[in-house]
Design a protein around this motif. Sequence first.
Motif, PDB file in Angstrom:
ATOM      1  N   ASN A  42      75.752  18.798  53.051  1.00 40.56           N
ATOM      2  CA  ASN A  42      77.036  18.857  52.344  1.00 40.56           C
ATOM      3  C   ASN A  42      78.169  19.058  53.336  1.00 40.56           C
ATOM      4  O   ASN A  42      78.045  19.808  54.303  1.00 40.56           O
ATOM      5  N   VAL A  43      79.270  18.377  53.092  1.00 38.95           N
ATOM      6  CA  VAL A  43      80.437  18.525  53.957  1.00 38.95           C
ATOM      7  C   VAL A  43      80.939  19.965  53.872  1.00 38.95           C
ATOM      8  O   VAL A  43      80.967  20.558  52.798  1.00 38.95           O
ATOM      9  N   HIS A  44      81.266  20.563  55.012  1.00 39.82           N
ATOM     10  CA  HIS A  44      81.734  21.948  54.983  1.00 39.82           C
ATOM     11  C   HIS A  44      83.258  22.011  55.071  1.00 39.82           C
ATOM     12  O   HIS A  44      83.936  21.022  55.358  1.00 39.82           O
ATOM     13  N   LEU A  45      83.792  23.186  54.817  1.00 42.21           N
ATOM     14  CA  LEU A  45      85.239  23.353  54.670  1.00 42.21           C
ATOM     15  C   LEU A  45      85.986  23.021  55.964  1.00 42.21           C
ATOM     16  O   LEU A  45      87.106  22.515  55.925  1.00 42.21           O
ATOM     17  N   GLY A  46      85.367  23.313  57.105  1.00 42.72           N
ATOM     18  CA  GLY A  46      85.998  22.968  58.374  1.00 42.72           C
ATOM     19  C   GLY A  46      86.171  21.476  58.531  1.00 42.72           C
ATOM     20  O   GLY A  46      87.204  21.000  59.035  1.00 42.72           O
ATOM     21  N   ASN A  47      85.155  20.695  58.094  1.00 43.02           N
ATOM     22  CA  ASN A  47      85.277  19.235  58.109  1.00 43.02           C
ATOM     23  C   ASN A  47      86.428  18.777  57.224  1.00 43.02           C
ATOM     24  O   ASN A  47      87.211  17.902  57.599  1.00 43.02           O
ATOM     25  N   VAL A  48      86.515  19.380  56.039  1.00 41.43           N
ATOM     26  CA  VAL A  48      87.579  19.009  55.099  1.00 41.43           C
ATOM     27  C   VAL A  48      88.942  19.246  55.735  1.00 41.43           C
ATOM     28  O   VAL A  48      89.847  18.413  55.622  1.00 41.43           O
ATOM     29  N   GLY A 285      88.385  35.805  59.639  1.00 43.47           N
ATOM     30  CA  GLY A 285      88.518  36.104  61.061  1.00 43.47           C
ATOM     31  C   GLY A 285      87.298  35.803  61.903  1.00 43.47           C
ATOM     32  O   GLY A 285      87.301  36.053  63.109  1.00 43.47           O
ATOM     33  N   LYS A 286      86.248  35.230  61.300  1.00 43.12           N
ATOM     34  CA  LYS A 286      85.028  34.929  62.045  1.00 43.12           C
ATOM     35  C   LYS A 286      84.645  33.467  61.862  1.00 43.12           C
ATOM     36  O   LYS A 286      85.013  32.834  60.879  1.00 43.12           O
ATOM     37  N   LYS A 287      83.900  32.950  62.827  1.00 42.36           N
ATOM     38  CA  LYS A 287      83.428  31.572  62.748  1.00 42.36           C
ATOM     39  C   LYS A 287      82.542  31.400  61.520  1.00 42.36           C
ATOM     40  O   LYS A 287      81.701  32.244  61.219  1.00 42.36           O
ATOM     41  N   MET A 288      82.741  30.290  60.794  1.00 41.51           N
ATOM     42  CA  MET A 288      81.909  30.023  59.634  1.00 41.51           C
ATOM     43  C   MET A 288      80.544  29.527  60.094  1.00 41.51           C
ATOM     44  O   MET A 288      80.449  28.647  60.936  1.00 41.51           O
ATOM     45  N   ALA A 289      79.489  30.100  59.531  1.00 39.49           N
ATOM     46  CA  ALA A 289      78.130  29.699  59.885  1.00 39.49           C
ATOM     47  C   ALA A 289      77.175  30.073  58.761  1.00 39.49           C
ATOM     48  O   ALA A 289      77.212  31.186  58.251  1.00 39.49           O
ATOM     49  N   LYS A 290      76.323  29.126  58.370  1.00 41.27           N
ATOM     50  CA  LYS A 290      75.336  29.409  57.325  1.00 41.27           C
ATOM     51  C   LYS A 290      74.368  30.497  57.774  1.00 41.27           C
ATOM     52  O   LYS A 290      73.915  31.316  56.974  1.00 41.27           O
ATOM     53  N   SER A 291      74.055  30.488  59.064  1.00 36.86           N
ATOM     54  CA  SER A 291      73.049  31.418  59.575  1.00 36.86           C
ATOM     55  C   SER A 291      73.469  32.878  59.422  1.00 36.86           C
ATOM     56  O   SER A 291      72.629  33.763  59.260  1.00 36.86           O
ATOM     57  N   THR A 292      74.779  33.140  59.448  1.00 35.07           N
ATOM     58  CA  THR A 292      75.264  34.517  59.335  1.00 35.07           C
ATOM     59  C   THR A 292      75.705  34.863  57.917  1.00 35.07           C
ATOM     60  O   THR A 292      76.025  36.017  57.623  1.00 35.07           O
ATOM     61  N   GLY A 293      75.748  33.854  57.043  1.00 35.65           N
ATOM     62  CA  GLY A 293      76.222  34.088  55.680  1.00 35.65           C
ATOM     63  C   GLY A 293      77.733  34.044  55.563  1.00 35.65           C
ATOM     64  O   GLY A 293      78.272  34.147  54.459  1.00 35.65           O
ATOM     65  N   ASN A 294      78.413  33.885  56.690  1.00 36.70           N
ATOM     66  CA  ASN A 294      79.881  33.796  56.671  1.00 36.70           C
ATOM     67  C   ASN A 294      80.268  32.334  56.450  1.00 36.70           C
ATOM     68  O   ASN A 294      80.679  31.628  57.367  1.00 36.70           O
ATOM     69  N   ASN A 295      80.096  31.891  55.223  1.00 41.80           N
ATOM     70  CA  ASN A 295      80.253  30.476  54.932  1.00 41.80           C
ATOM     71  C   ASN A 295      80.680  30.288  53.482  1.00 41.80           C
ATOM     72  O   ASN A 295      80.287  31.047  52.604  1.00 41.80           O
ATOM     73  N   ILE A 296      81.502  29.278  53.270  1.00 40.96           N
ATOM     74  CA  ILE A 296      81.913  28.917  51.911  1.00 40.96           C
ATOM     75  C   ILE A 296      82.021  27.400  51.831  1.00 40.96           C
ATOM     76  O   ILE A 296      82.542  26.757  52.744  1.00 40.96           O
ATOM     77  N   LEU A 297      81.488  26.826  50.779  1.00 41.38           N
ATOM     78  CA  LEU A 297      81.544  25.374  50.595  1.00 41.38           C
ATOM     79  C   LEU A 297      82.841  24.985  49.887  1.00 41.38           C
ATOM     80  O   LEU A 297      83.387  25.769  49.105  1.00 41.38           O
ATOM     81  N   PRO A 298      83.325  23.768  50.137  1.00 41.04           N
ATOM     82  CA  PRO A 298      84.601  23.346  49.517  1.00 41.04           C
ATOM     83  C   PRO A 298      84.600  23.463  47.998  1.00 41.04           C
ATOM     84  O   PRO A 298      85.580  23.919  47.412  1.00 41.04           O
TER      85      PRO A 298
END
Length: 492
Positions: A42-48, A285-298
Amino acid sequence: MPLYKNQTLKIYNSLSGEKELFTPINEGNVGMYVCGPTVYNNVHLGNVRTFMSFDVIFRYLRHLEYKVRYVRNITDVGHVVDDVDEGEDKIAKKARIEQLEPMEIVQRYTVDFHSILNSYNFLPPSIEPTATGHIIEQIEIVQQIIDNGFAYETNGSVYFDIIKFNNSHHYGKLSGRNIEDMLANTRDTEGQSDKKNAQDFALWKKAEPEHIMRWPSPWGIGFPGWHLECTAMSTKYLGEKFDIHGGGMDLKFPHHECEIAQNEACTGHSPVNYWMHANMLTLNGKKMAKSTGNNILPGEIFTGDSPFLTKAFSPNVARFFMLQAHYRSVLDFSNDAILAAEKGFTRLMEGIHLCAEIETSTTSSVDVMSWKQNCYDAMNDDFNSPILIAHLFEGIRLVNVLNDKRETITTNDLAELKNTLEVFTFEVLGIKNEKVSNDTTHKLEGVIEMLIEMRKAARENKNWALSDEIRDKLLVLDIQLKDGKDGTSFTF
């Protein structure tokens, strides 16, 4: 006379590190290539955010009455897991894990990509080619680079010879890297024995028996290197020399550096006049990454189904939020930030709609034309959307004082004010003309925020009974308070 003749557009060129006057190769025409997604997830928010930056650039160039050919590719083969030359192809790996055909993976995530971009009101590119649809062109380029002496074949794979290329060219000029430093800091790893130098990159890779995606070539059965597709598709549709090449900051090295090398090795000259790179998006304030759970999809922004959000937001608000930062700046996404953007978006929409209620006069006490040029100056300064938005709010301030009859405006100037607000908001920034919630809702939100402040004061004074009473009575009205480290938010 086309509009671009009356405006002076400057673009920050990543190659020179400076803002440069934009002069297209062919007057009135712009060729722009942007690296598209690798469709394995799935396209992630940074790509968007990256694609939105170039959507606005595309929109503004068209607004200036340039004829724009915008090419954005789909990477559906060749992008290996570690972004260099080793490991599995990302799409083949996903297909193996999910026990699907690779093209099923490609189709699923290409549909997702288009669906998300459509929800954010993106314009489609002029051409959207795929890597698998241009295998012949990629093979031809590899052969030309071999014939020119800058590539070699080993055991069915073809590699670009970095050191030989660098003897007559400059590998690293886009990223500012030095070839000697790169070689000194690279250690040999397993799987690189076919290369003359560790920094050499694959133009064509031999397909092992278990590799699913494979094509015949003069060097045996294999598949193209990741960097090759963009060289093939950009030059096919835009020519050996074109105006703008864009992508995310993370693509500057090695991807775009390799593209430059491939083009120069093939044609003898640099392919692009202006290299443009959009910066990253962070989450709290942190890099988005699925591995850390710091992630949100568009899509989670639209549903509010995320622990990082207190409510759902419209695609319009999300788009408006992203454009409040310059495309070359890091943008930090947070619940508080998008809540603030929602209030600003509402104020902008209400102001535009209020234009219809303003009474005109025989004279104007406001300078609409200077304000209008300020809007153009913002976009002419390397597509500075946050400065443009600041000027749009200046326009809304004019609307409000005119509505209050503290200033006067003629019929023609009012039409100019209204048209400029609408053109830059809807046409250039790509915001949809949306009816916003009425004033009653805003007043209710204000009352709730006042009660939250009263509850905060009660808690500070250890008046727990009053604090609980405010919370409970709001809950009866289906207004739920949520206490967090950044304060108290609410949903209703």
